[in-house]
Design an enzyme around this catalytic site. Structure first.
Site, PDB file in Angstrom:
ATOM      1  N   ARG A 170       0.838  -1.214   0.000  1.00  0.00           N
ATOM      2  CA  ARG A 170       0.000   0.000   0.000  1.00  0.00           C
ATOM      3  C   ARG A 170       0.868   1.257   0.000  1.00  0.00           C
ATOM      4  O   ARG A 170       0.554   2.252  -0.645  1.00  0.00           O
ATOM      5  CB  ARG A 170      -0.922  -0.001   1.225  1.00  0.00           C
ATOM      6  CG  ARG A 170      -2.051  -1.015   1.112  1.00  0.00           C
ATOM      7  CD  ARG A 170      -2.724  -1.210   2.464  1.00  0.00           C
ATOM      8  NE  ARG A 170      -3.289   0.010   2.978  1.00  0.00           N
ATOM      9  CZ  ARG A 170      -3.448   0.287   4.277  1.00  0.00           C
ATOM     10  NH1 ARG A 170      -3.059  -0.576   5.191  1.00  0.00           N
ATOM     11  NH2 ARG A 170      -3.978   1.417   4.658  1.00  0.00           N
ATOM     12  N   SER A 185      -6.162  -3.112   8.705  1.00  0.00           N
ATOM     13  CA  SER A 185      -4.745  -3.157   9.072  1.00  0.00           C
ATOM     14  C   SER A 185      -4.584  -2.998  10.591  1.00  0.00           C
ATOM     15  O   SER A 185      -3.918  -3.799  11.256  1.00  0.00           O
ATOM     16  CB  SER A 185      -4.013  -2.040   8.316  1.00  0.00           C
ATOM     17  OG  SER A 185      -2.753  -1.786   8.850  1.00  0.00           O
ATOM     18  N   LYS A 189      -4.087  -6.329  13.758  1.00  0.00           N
ATOM     19  CA  LYS A 189      -2.967  -6.393  14.704  1.00  0.00           C
ATOM     20  C   LYS A 189      -3.480  -6.351  16.145  1.00  0.00           C
ATOM     21  O   LYS A 189      -2.964  -7.026  17.025  1.00  0.00           O
ATOM     22  CB  LYS A 189      -1.999  -5.230  14.453  1.00  0.00           C
ATOM     23  CG  LYS A 189      -1.182  -5.438  13.182  1.00  0.00           C
ATOM     24  CD  LYS A 189      -0.290  -4.258  12.865  1.00  0.00           C
ATOM     25  CE  LYS A 189      -1.056  -3.083  12.349  1.00  0.00           C
ATOM     26  NZ  LYS A 189      -0.394  -2.130  11.516  1.00  0.00           N
TER      27      LYS A 189
HETATM   28  N1  URA Z   1      -1.610   2.417  10.919  1.00  0.00           N
HETATM   29  C1  URA Z   1      -1.683   1.103  10.576  1.00  0.00           C
HETATM   30  O1  URA Z   1      -1.261   0.223  11.325  1.00  0.00           O
HETATM   31  N2  URA Z   1      -2.235   0.795   9.381  1.00  0.00           N
HETATM   32  C2  URA Z   1      -2.734   1.718   8.538  1.00  0.00           C
HETATM   33  O2  URA Z   1      -3.239   1.349   7.483  1.00  0.00           O
HETATM   34  C3  URA Z   1      -2.647   3.082   8.897  1.00  0.00           C
HETATM   35  C4  URA Z   1      -2.085   3.418  10.113  1.00  0.00           C
END
Ligand code: URA
Length: 438
Positions: A170, A185, A189
């Site tokens: 990206r 994203s 996590k």
């Molecule tokens: N922080 C992230 O971990 N992912 C993103 O896409 C944007 C900010």
């Protein structure tokens, strides 16, 4: 299943089903899908968007692309906090110890990142304290959290590896700024890191990835939906990033400012936002009524317990905790310069992204993944948006390692600040809370 058909389906504006999204994420993770096909799908998603249901499914597949942390051996409730990224945002370093210092059975087992683009990262700030090492094995991480109630370490590569690959793609295909991709994203996590509940600080304004309240609301609602759908209490606050948060931007400068908040002497907006975020962390973990949570976190500032917790955490990470009690140990940068106001008037605007870039140019950020950070580099603002300033008065100090860097940083900072005859309309510090107490 063929990647070609999945790309074409999204290109034509249709929703992808679970099998298709999981096929894509599996292929990204094991390297069987070439980057050009992944990039083509990312671009199709960028233009065609995704439904909330697709985004939830994509997030779960990404969270399952690697390990999921098992935090069950940490007693009590585990709460995580995440900021979408800002300039001068040192809140994690303040609120994680505040929550742990409340002693209300709520634990902070947090993984954080390094600086990204113009935004700073908690790990770089923490590592500006000599000796701190945020690379830790899981057992040690859990032991520290159990012993002192809080630990912040670097993001493990074994969590959500699909995101690592997709984020890198990206970054080079101009598809970062896409709400379903940002939400999946971040939340993949967070889900993989295993806490029971989340508080999300969605930054909105010139220094944030999302610039408008409409986009920030969309992102916040989507992330709350993903977290709640996964059975985790999730609260999002949308907060102002049209001005740097607090007065200092730069790694050790931000540690110094974090300690001043924990001493009860910090910038008012920064202190207020930290109290609200920390109270929401306790509230998300069901520790007490919201008002009691506010009172509990505020007390940790005035009884000195939050500062003591920060020092304990630094020490557990191998750092010199005496730096927390004696800030002069951080020392001074080689070169210091003052930016003076070019005319009298109200500070009308500080372009916050530009401030982040100026700080990076001074040495506080990385220009490549391998660049070394100058921990002492950065900016201290002596005035902020809305203040009246006289011509020639000190607006900001800059700290760096060479005259050349000082000149470049100064030029960028000069362009970032607008002074006007009339004051700007005041803006809110916290625009909205989603999923929490309204
Ligand atoms: N922080 C992230 O971990 N992912 C993103 O896409 C944007 C900010």
């Amino acid at each position: 299943m063929r990647m070609y058909d999945i790309i074409q389906k999204k290109q034509n504006g249709f929703s992808l089903n679970e099998d298709e999204l999981c096929y894509f994420v599996r292929g990204v993770t094991d390297g069987t899908i070439p980057d050009y096909q992944s990039a083509a799908l990312l671009m199709a998603i960028f233009f065609r968007g995704m439904t909330a249901e697709e985004t939830v499914t994509l997030t779960e597949c990404m969270a399952d692309s690697g390990e999921r942390a098992d935090l069950t051996s940490i007693k009590g409730k585990k709460v995580d906090k995440h900021s979408t990224g800002g300039v001068g945002d040192k809140t994690s370093l303040i609120i994680a110890p505040m929550v742990a210092a409340c002693d209300m059975g709520v634990y902070v087992a947090k993984m954080s990142g390094c600086g990204l683009g113009h935004t700073g990262g908690t790990i770089d700030k923490l590592e500006s304290i000599p000796g701190v090492n945020t690379v830790r094995q899981r057992d040690e991480f859990i032991r520290i959290v159990n012993e002192i109630g809080v630990c912040i370490i670097g993001q493990s590569n074994s969590f959500a590896p699909a995101d690592k690959r997709l984020y890198a793609l990206r970054d080079v295909t101009a598809t970062v700024n896409c709400i379903p991709l940002i939400a999946s994203s971040i939340m993949s996590k967070k889900l993989a890191a295993g806490s029971d509940c989340f508080v999300l600080d969605v930054k909105c304004g010139s220094g944030a990835f999302v610039k408008t309240l409409k986009e920030a609301t969309e992102l916040a609602e989507l992330m709350v939906k993903i977290g709640t759908g996964a059975g985790k209490k999730t609260i999002a606050l949308i907060t102002n990033m049209d001005v740097p948060l607090g007065r200092n931007v730069g790694n050790s400068l931000e540690i110094i400012e974090a300690v001043s908040v924990l001493d009860g002497k910090g910038d008012k907006d920064l202190t207020d936002i930290c109290i609200t975020l920390a109270a929401n962390m306790l509230y998300a973990a069901n520790a007490a009524d919201y008002e009691e949570c506010v009172q509990a976190v505020t007390e940790t500032i005035y009884n000195g317990k939050a500062k003591k917790k920060l020092a304990e955490m630094v020490s557990s990470l191998g750092g010199k905790s005496e730096y927390i009690y004696n800030l002069s140990l951080f020392g001074e940068s080689k070169v210091t310069a003052l930016l003076a106001a070019e005319k009298s008037g109200y500070i009308y605007e500080i372009n916050t992204e530009q401030v982040g870039i100026a700080a990076a140019v001074l040495g506080a950020g990385r220009s490549t993944k391998e660049s070394k950070i100058d921990y002492k580099a950065g900016i201290t603002f002596h005035h902020t948006v809305g203040d009246y300033i006289n011509e020639g008065e000190a607006l900001a100090s800059i700290y760096t390692s060479s005259i050349g860097k000082a000149q470049n940083g100064m030029e960028l900072l000069f362009q970032a600040v607008k002074i006007n005859d009339t004051p700007p309309k005041p803006k809110k510090l916290i625009y909205k809370t989603i999923g929490g107490r309204q």
